[in-house]
Motif scaffolding. Structure first.
Motif, PDB file in Angstrom:
ATOM      1  N   VAL A 197     -59.158  37.238  10.691  1.00 50.18           N
ATOM      2  CA  VAL A 197     -59.540  37.462  12.082  1.00 50.18           C
ATOM      3  C   VAL A 197     -59.876  38.933  12.264  1.00 50.18           C
ATOM      4  N   VAL A 198     -60.991  39.238  12.903  1.00 45.86           N
ATOM      5  CA  VAL A 198     -61.385  40.620  13.152  1.00 45.86           C
ATOM      6  C   VAL A 198     -61.134  40.952  14.609  1.00 45.86           C
ATOM      7  N   GLU A 199     -60.335  42.003  14.845  1.00 44.42           N
ATOM      8  CA  GLU A 199     -59.994  42.451  16.192  1.00 44.42           C
ATOM      9  C   GLU A 199     -60.560  43.847  16.409  1.00 44.42           C
ATOM     10  N   ARG A 200     -61.447  43.981  17.407  1.00 46.95           N
ATOM     11  CA  ARG A 200     -62.132  45.251  17.636  1.00 46.95           C
ATOM     12  C   ARG A 200     -61.488  46.106  18.724  1.00 46.95           C
ATOM     13  N   SER A 201     -60.618  45.548  19.525  1.00 44.34           N
ATOM     14  CA  SER A 201     -59.881  46.350  20.499  1.00 44.34           C
ATOM     15  C   SER A 201     -58.824  47.159  19.745  1.00 44.34           C
ATOM     16  N   SER A 202     -58.784  48.449  19.970  1.00 48.66           N
ATOM     17  CA  SER A 202     -57.928  49.332  19.165  1.00 48.66           C
ATOM     18  C   SER A 202     -56.447  49.117  19.419  1.00 48.66           C
ATOM     19  N   VAL A 203     -55.668  49.232  18.342  1.00 53.96           N
ATOM     20  CA  VAL A 203     -54.208  49.234  18.456  1.00 53.96           C
ATOM     21  C   VAL A 203     -53.768  50.576  19.018  1.00 53.96           C
ATOM     22  N   VAL A 204     -52.913  50.555  20.041  1.00 54.06           N
ATOM     23  CA  VAL A 204     -52.441  51.798  20.650  1.00 54.06           C
ATOM     24  C   VAL A 204     -50.946  52.008  20.464  1.00 54.06           C
ATOM     25  N   GLU A 205     -50.208  50.948  20.044  1.00 52.35           N
ATOM     26  CA  GLU A 205     -48.762  51.091  19.890  1.00 52.35           C
ATOM     27  C   GLU A 205     -48.208  49.958  19.036  1.00 52.35           C
ATOM     28  N   VAL A 206     -47.229  50.305  18.203  1.00 52.70           N
ATOM     29  CA  VAL A 206     -46.496  49.308  17.429  1.00 52.70           C
ATOM     30  C   VAL A 206     -45.217  48.978  18.192  1.00 52.70           C
ATOM     31  N   LEU A 207     -44.973  47.697  18.402  1.00 53.47           N
ATOM     32  CA  LEU A 207     -43.843  47.260  19.223  1.00 53.47           C
ATOM     33  C   LEU A 207     -42.746  46.629  18.367  1.00 53.47           C
ATOM     34  N   GLY A 208     -41.501  46.655  18.894  1.00 51.62           N
ATOM     35  CA  GLY A 208     -40.380  46.015  18.217  1.00 51.62           C
ATOM     36  C   GLY A 208     -39.277  46.992  17.884  1.00 51.62           C
ATOM     37  N   ASP A 209     -38.154  46.450  17.473  1.00 50.79           N
ATOM     38  CA  ASP A 209     -37.008  47.267  17.086  1.00 50.79           C
ATOM     39  C   ASP A 209     -37.206  47.773  15.663  1.00 50.79           C
ATOM     40  N   VAL A 210     -37.236  49.086  15.504  1.00 51.25           N
ATOM     41  CA  VAL A 210     -37.417  49.703  14.192  1.00 51.25           C
ATOM     42  C   VAL A 210     -36.293  49.253  13.254  1.00 51.25           C
ATOM     43  N   PRO A 211     -36.590  48.881  12.005  1.00 49.73           N
ATOM     44  CA  PRO A 211     -37.868  49.039  11.308  1.00 49.73           C
ATOM     45  C   PRO A 211     -38.780  47.831  11.387  1.00 49.73           C
ATOM     46  N   HIS A 212     -38.479  46.859  12.234  1.00 54.68           N
ATOM     47  CA  HIS A 212     -39.268  45.639  12.307  1.00 54.68           C
ATOM     48  C   HIS A 212     -40.443  45.812  13.260  1.00 54.68           C
ATOM     49  N   ILE A 213     -41.413  44.906  13.156  1.00 50.17           N
ATOM     50  CA  ILE A 213     -42.549  44.871  14.069  1.00 50.17           C
ATOM     51  C   ILE A 213     -42.517  43.546  14.816  1.00 50.17           C
ATOM     52  N   ALA A 214     -42.628  43.619  16.145  1.00 51.08           N
ATOM     53  CA  ALA A 214     -42.729  42.409  16.955  1.00 51.08           C
ATOM     54  C   ALA A 214     -44.179  42.114  17.318  1.00 51.08           C
ATOM     55  N   GLY A 215     -44.985  43.162  17.392  1.00 50.29           N
ATOM     56  CA  GLY A 215     -46.380  42.975  17.745  1.00 50.29           C
ATOM     57  C   GLY A 215     -47.088  44.305  17.884  1.00 50.29           C
ATOM     58  N   LEU A 216     -48.371  44.229  18.165  1.00 48.77           N
ATOM     59  CA  LEU A 216     -49.193  45.420  18.342  1.00 48.77           C
ATOM     60  C   LEU A 216     -49.835  45.373  19.726  1.00 48.77           C
ATOM     61  N   ARG A 217     -49.664  46.461  20.479  1.00 47.78           N
ATOM     62  CA  ARG A 217     -50.314  46.544  21.778  1.00 47.78           C
ATOM     63  C   ARG A 217     -51.727  47.096  21.601  1.00 47.78           C
ATOM     64  N   LEU A 218     -52.690  46.412  22.228  1.00 46.40           N
ATOM     65  CA  LEU A 218     -54.076  46.810  22.116  1.00 46.40           C
ATOM     66  C   LEU A 218     -54.527  47.610  23.335  1.00 46.40           C
ATOM     67  N   ALA A 219     -55.645  48.291  23.193  1.00 50.24           N
ATOM     68  CA  ALA A 219     -56.166  49.139  24.271  1.00 50.24           C
ATOM     69  C   ALA A 219     -56.514  48.336  25.514  1.00 50.24           C
ATOM     70  N   ASP A 220     -56.845  47.048  25.348  1.00 49.15           N
ATOM     71  CA  ASP A 220     -57.188  46.225  26.509  1.00 49.15           C
ATOM     72  C   ASP A 220     -55.968  45.571  27.152  1.00 49.15           C
ATOM     73  N   GLY A 221     -54.763  45.941  26.672  1.00 56.15           N
ATOM     74  CA  GLY A 221     -53.530  45.446  27.275  1.00 56.15           C
ATOM     75  C   GLY A 221     -52.927  44.249  26.584  1.00 56.15           C
ATOM     76  N   ARG A 222     -53.677  43.573  25.741  1.00 58.82           N
ATOM     77  CA  ARG A 222     -53.122  42.425  25.035  1.00 58.82           C
ATOM     78  C   ARG A 222     -52.102  42.850  23.979  1.00 58.82           C
ATOM     79  N   VAL A 223     -51.203  41.934  23.620  1.00 63.52           N
ATOM     80  CA  VAL A 223     -50.262  42.138  22.526  1.00 63.52           C
ATOM     81  C   VAL A 223     -50.522  41.069  21.474  1.00 63.52           C
ATOM     82  N   VAL A 224     -50.761  41.510  20.228  1.00 62.50           N
ATOM     83  CA  VAL A 224     -51.000  40.592  19.114  1.00 62.50           C
ATOM     84  C   VAL A 224     -49.730  40.517  18.270  1.00 62.50           C
TER      85      VAL A 224
END
Length: 301
Positions: free
Chosen positions: A192-219
């Protein structure tokens, strides 16, 4: 501690210790200078390294260091090498504490330093859920939701590899836009190609719960692969006048097939001298450098 050696090896990780072992077994006086700042210190385990799979990099290095220390002609000092110069066919290496050692040959196994994109949440997860090499870490995150954070066109290669481990999303970050043929390759691999930029890594360190995108979505993403920019971890190669090549992630010391640099008597091995960063490659390069250095002491003057 002696000050005159046949060979000084700067860097005491996979490449440096492998080089030093060959020289110690050839009964040459070899000094290993190691600052204890290996590139892989952020990873809890090393994988895919023959006979050592699953061990921590620190445990592998500590065991190898102890084995080297049993050879009477090998010495090891824990310190940072600050300067080096060639004088009358010999090489001086001076430590931060002012001590100076001299040798006929020098092996630079000084490694590289990784620079990650300036994105909140990346650095603190580096080596755990933010990763680089799928061959080193892909098996441990298999069948989870994987992402590739593009840093340059080589991120396409990373994205095409990863589906063998899990469902993959390529975040282009404006750093890379696939052409028609590349998009077809990605489609064929199910990326899958996602063109909206990632602006933040989410979740409790060191794990990842998701990525917040510039358009407000969370992947939803469980592990993120990133190609870092690399920099020399030491300035010694520059000080000695070694030439460099442009690698895909950063400059690497130019060496020939025997790990000889452009400066006579100076050899280099490991991540500082190759774009192919891998524990097995580093160890093999160190063996090559060690043997080549020993032969140079005999056959060339």
């Amino acid at each position: 501690m002696h000050t005159q050696f046949d060979v000084i090896v700067v860097g005491g990780s996979f490449a440096g210790l492998s080089a030093a072992m060959q020289l110690a077994r050839a009964r040459r006086r070899v000094l290993v200078i190691d600052a204890k700042k290996p590139r892989n210190r952020f990873a809890a385990h090393s994988h895919g390294f023959f006979g050592q799979d699953g061990k921590s990099p620190a445990d592998i290095v500590n065991e190898a260091t102890a084995q080297l220390a049993k050879y009477p002609t090998a010495e090891i000092v824990t310190a940072e090498a600050e300067t080096s110069r060639r004088i009358d066919g010999q090489f001086d290496v001076t430590l931060q504490d002012g001590r100076t050692f001299t040798a006929a040959r020098i092996v630079l196994a000084t490694g590289v330093r990784d620079e990650l994109p300036a994105l909140p949440g990346l650095v603190e997860r580096w080596g755990t859920s933010v990763l680089h090499c799928p061959y080193c870490h892909g098996y441990e995150v298999a069948d989870r939701r994987l992402g590739v954070l593009a840093t340059n066109s080589l991120s396409l290669h990373q994205a095409l590899l990863l589906p063998d481990w899990g469902p993959t999303t390529l975040f282009t970050q404006g750093a890379f836009e696939p052409d028609v043929q590349e998009q077809a390759q990605l489609d064929a691999r199910g990326v899958v190609v996602e063109r909206s930029s990632v602006v933040e890594v989410l979740g409790d360190v060191p794990h990842i719960a998701g990525l917040r995108l510039a358009d407000g979505r969370v992947v939803d993403i469980d592990a993120l692969f990133v190609g870092p920019t690399t920099h020399m971890a030491s300035s010694l190669a520059t000080q000695l006048g070694c030439e460099f090549d442009d690698g895909p992630m950063g400059k690497v010391i130019r060496v020939d097939e025997l790990k000889q640099t452009s400066v006579a008597g100076v050899f280099a091995a490991g991540d500082a001298a190759t774009a192919w960063a891998n524990a097995s490659f580093a160890a093999a390069a160190g063996v090559t450098a060690g043997i080549a250095v020993h032969r140079s002491l005999i056959f060339t003057r």
